[in-house]
Design a protein around this motif. Sequence first.
Motif, short mmCIF file in Angstrom:
data_model
loop_
_atom_site.label_atom_id
_atom_site.label_comp_id
_atom_site.label_asym_id
_atom_site.label_seq_id
_atom_site.Cartn_x
_atom_site.Cartn_y
_atom_site.Cartn_z
N PHE A 80 -1.50 -18.61 23.37
CA PHE A 80 -1.50 -17.38 22.58
C PHE A 80 -0.15 -17.24 21.88
O PHE A 80 0.90 -17.47 22.47
CB PHE A 80 -1.73 -16.16 23.46
N VAL A 81 -0.20 -16.85 20.62
CA VAL A 81 1.00 -16.58 19.83
C VAL A 81 1.31 -15.09 19.97
O VAL A 81 0.41 -14.25 19.85
CB VAL A 81 0.78 -16.95 18.35
N PRO A 82 2.56 -14.70 20.22
CA PRO A 82 2.89 -13.28 20.44
C PRO A 82 2.55 -12.40 19.24
O PRO A 82 2.64 -12.82 18.08
CB PRO A 82 4.41 -13.32 20.67
N VAL A 83 2.17 -11.16 19.53
CA VAL A 83 1.93 -10.15 18.49
C VAL A 83 2.84 -8.96 18.76
O VAL A 83 3.36 -8.80 19.87
CB VAL A 83 0.45 -9.70 18.47
N LYS A 84 3.04 -8.11 17.76
CA LYS A 84 3.90 -6.94 17.94
C LYS A 84 3.51 -5.84 16.97
O LYS A 84 2.89 -6.08 15.93
CB LYS A 84 5.37 -7.32 17.71
N ILE A 85 3.89 -4.62 17.32
CA ILE A 85 3.72 -3.49 16.42
C ILE A 85 4.87 -3.47 15.42
O ILE A 85 6.04 -3.58 15.81
CB ILE A 85 3.72 -2.16 17.19
N VAL A 86 4.55 -3.35 14.14
CA VAL A 86 5.56 -3.16 13.10
C VAL A 86 5.32 -1.77 12.50
O VAL A 86 4.28 -1.52 11.88
CB VAL A 86 5.48 -4.24 12.01
N GLU A 87 6.26 -0.87 12.73
CA GLU A 87 6.12 0.50 12.26
C GLU A 87 6.50 0.63 10.78
O GLU A 87 7.55 0.16 10.37
CB GLU A 87 6.98 1.44 13.10
N ARG A 88 5.63 1.29 10.04
CA ARG A 88 5.93 1.57 8.63
C ARG A 88 5.65 3.07 8.40
O ARG A 88 6.30 3.88 9.05
CB ARG A 88 5.13 0.64 7.72
N THR A 145 0.85 -1.19 0.00
CA THR A 145 0.00 0.00 0.00
C THR A 145 0.88 1.24 0.00
O THR A 145 2.07 1.18 0.28
CB THR A 145 -0.92 0.03 1.23
N ALA A 146 0.28 2.38 -0.31
CA ALA A 146 1.00 3.65 -0.26
C ALA A 146 0.14 4.65 0.50
O ALA A 146 -0.90 5.07 -0.02
CB ALA A 146 1.30 4.15 -1.67
N PRO A 147 0.54 5.00 1.73
CA PRO A 147 1.76 4.61 2.43
C PRO A 147 1.70 3.15 2.91
O PRO A 147 0.62 2.58 3.03
CB PRO A 147 1.78 5.56 3.63
N GLN A 148 2.88 2.60 3.15
CA GLN A 148 2.93 1.25 3.72
C GLN A 148 2.31 1.28 5.12
O GLN A 148 2.46 2.24 5.86
CB GLN A 148 4.37 0.75 3.78
N LEU A 149 1.64 0.19 5.46
CA LEU A 149 0.81 0.16 6.66
C LEU A 149 1.58 -0.22 7.93
O LEU A 149 2.19 -1.29 8.00
CB LEU A 149 -0.33 -0.84 6.48
N THR A 150 1.53 0.66 8.92
CA THR A 150 1.92 0.26 10.28
C THR A 150 0.87 -0.73 10.77
O THR A 150 -0.33 -0.56 10.52
CB THR A 150 1.98 1.49 11.19
N SER A 151 1.31 -1.78 11.46
CA SER A 151 0.36 -2.85 11.80
C SER A 151 0.63 -3.45 13.17
O SER A 151 1.75 -3.37 13.70
CB SER A 151 0.43 -3.97 10.76
N VAL A 152 -0.41 -4.04 13.73
CA VAL A 152 -0.25 -5.01 14.81
C VAL A 152 -0.13 -6.35 14.11
O VAL A 152 -1.12 -6.86 13.56
CB VAL A 152 -1.44 -5.01 15.79
N SER A 153 1.07 -6.88 14.08
CA SER A 153 1.35 -8.05 13.26
C SER A 153 1.20 -9.34 14.06
O SER A 153 1.75 -9.48 15.15
CB SER A 153 2.76 -7.96 12.66
N GLN A 154 0.44 -10.27 13.48
CA GLN A 154 0.29 -11.60 14.04
C GLN A 154 1.23 -12.56 13.29
O GLN A 154 1.38 -12.45 12.09
CB GLN A 154 -1.15 -12.09 13.90
#
Length: 326
Positions: free
Chosen positions: A312-320, A282-291
């Motif tokens: 539960f499998v860990p999740v994290k924020i990936v900044e874009r 996407t433009a802009p690339q998406l910041t996400s809570v990544s699973q």
Amino acid sequence: MKATIKDVAKAANVSTATVSRVLANKKGTYREKTARAVRQAAERLGYRRNISAAQLAAQETTTIAVIINDTKTNFWQEVLDGIQDAMDDYQRDSIILYAGNNDPAKLTAAINAALARQVAGILLVAAKVNDEQLTLLDQCGLPYRFVSIYGEENQPGRFTSSNNIEIGQLATRYLVDHGHQRIGLVGIDKSTTGQQRLLGYQKVMSAANLVVEPDWVQYGDYSFLNGQQLFPAIRRLQLTAVITASDMTAAGIIKAARQAGMNLPTDLSVISIDGTFVCDITAPQLTSVSQNFRLMGQQSVADLLNNAASSFVPVKIVERESVVSR
């Protein structure tokens, strides 16, 4: 009371060993007339063959049924890749059965199709069961596990998933920390998953002393089209940031916002839930809570075979690029 193998043997006037051989399809060890009597008795009594943990360890049956709810987002392909990784590691086979998109009749048919085969267990990916379906699973005598979904109706001890409350909290806290106050949650449905994420969102907004207007929560179906459909409400409400139920929903919002002449992320910040490849295109690339969907698939197989507790499998924020500070 649930029928036992002894009940079937008595009704068919054979030994329990014969019942076991017939229901295990060990051809050449019984007469066809005997097999018909056993199967008719089992059907009449509602008996289904029980595969114990010891039989699983001995790999008497190596096939695992994977039932997939065909959601309008794209995460489940990574889950399937992880499941296949683990199948290879454990030297297991799989059959894949599709259950439509939240279609109770198709899900029941998929469960029955799995039970009609000789399988060692069942994985249900994003499948929302009703009481009748849960009873069917409980009575079948096979281990089963929910993947990427959990809730009271799914019985504690039988899921492998991300923590949806944590997902809602992480996304909302990230936006609050970047100075946003008018934050929407868009595209979630009213299922257990959607309500768990809503709870996480509400917890953080409340802790930040931010009032949530009712319209700031917009329901949908996780799809790209739904993101486009929800954009007019987002614009009307003058939200400065939104948390989207999926990457696909976020992509739909971005397209609609650009067509409306908005400058992203200056005019609207977006953080998505999932973290699939869509975030990078996407433009802009998406910041996400990544699973970690691949890990989720791998772990669900291991948990099923080892009769492990829910996890539960860990999740994290990936900044874009899709979030700016206010």
